[in-house]
Design an enzyme around this catalytic site. Structure first.
Site: not given
Length: 256
Positions: A136, A149, A152
């Site tokens: 991401s 998030y 991660s």
């Protein structure tokens, strides 16, 4: 024999779009997820040539069963592994229950770790195999309101870099895709500073096309990290040349 791909989180969103993209290109697709209804719809669209099944990516035994189900049709080989399954909770870190944040790490990090470890023997025996991990743009700099998030995806970034070096001698390339926000169910109802600043501009098909492109032969000499979409490409390029204090300032402005 046709090439094969195993995709996690395949019942909806990016995973489903990726499964359909590879099927259209002639691959034998193994689509796995925890969503039974979504899997049934995917199976109907893919047809009997392909494999679908339930898989909780946190379950190492489940991984072995999924790989066996797919590779029994491919002579024990696996051309592409797409670690797509992931979950997200947005909001202020202290206000999100700890159990929810731990689950993000379990799915997004342990799931990728399990998949790479379980799939390695199949990838090793396949000439020119690939792993594509969905990272991401939040792995460029830690993102407030997405702290667990973001953390991660930093882990996915590190694992990808390490395995791409470690597995090069086995003729396995490992790549990380870095999209910004994608218009899927994962961001339904999300209202945080960064989505208000940047919007949600990518579609699942945009990312699926980037996954497919990442495993093409010309990509073997490219970089480990692949930004998806104009915004992510600009942010990644800027982070490569900006000092850390400037990256922090830019991210503070975008997320406040």
């Amino acid at each position: 024999m046709s090439k094969s791909v195993l995709i996690t989180g395949a019942a909806a969103g990016i995973g489903r779009a990726t499964a359909l993209r590879f099927a259209a290109a002639g691959y034998i697709v193994g689509g796995f997820d925890v969503d039974r209804d979504g899997l049934a719809a995917l199976a109907a669209d893919l047809g009997s040539r392909h494999v679908t099944g339930e898989l909780d990516v946190r379950d190492a035994d489940g991984w072995r069963a999924a790989l066996d189900a797919l590779t029994s049709r491919t002579g024990g080989e696996l051309d592409v592994l797409v670690n797509n399954a992931g979950i997200l909770r947005s909001g202020r870190f202290a206000e999100i229950p700890l159990a929810d944040q731990q689950r993000i790490i379990e799915v997004n990090v342990t799931g990728v770790l399990n998949g790479c470890h379980a799939a390695y023997p199949y990838l090793k025996r396949t000439q020119g195999a690939h792993v594509v991990n969905l990272a991401s743009a939040s792995a460029i700099y830690g993102q407030p309101e997405l702290a667990a998030y973001s953390a991660s995806k930093f882990a996915v970034r590190g694992l990808t870099e390490a395995l791409d070096l470690e597995w090069a001698g086995d003729d396995i390339t490992v790549r990380a895709l870095w999209p910004l926000f994608v218009n899927t169910a994962m961001v339904d109802g999300m209202d945080i500073a960064s989505t208000r600043s940047l919007g949600i501009r990518l579609t699942a098909d945009d990312v699926a096309e980037a996954v497919y492109d990442a495993v093409q032969p010309r990509r073997r000499l490219g970089g480990v990290h692949i930004a998806v979409g104009r915004q992510a490409k600009l942010m990644r390029a800027a982070s490569d040349i900006a000092p850390s204090w400037m990256s922090r300032l830019v991210n503070k402005r975008l997320t406040s």
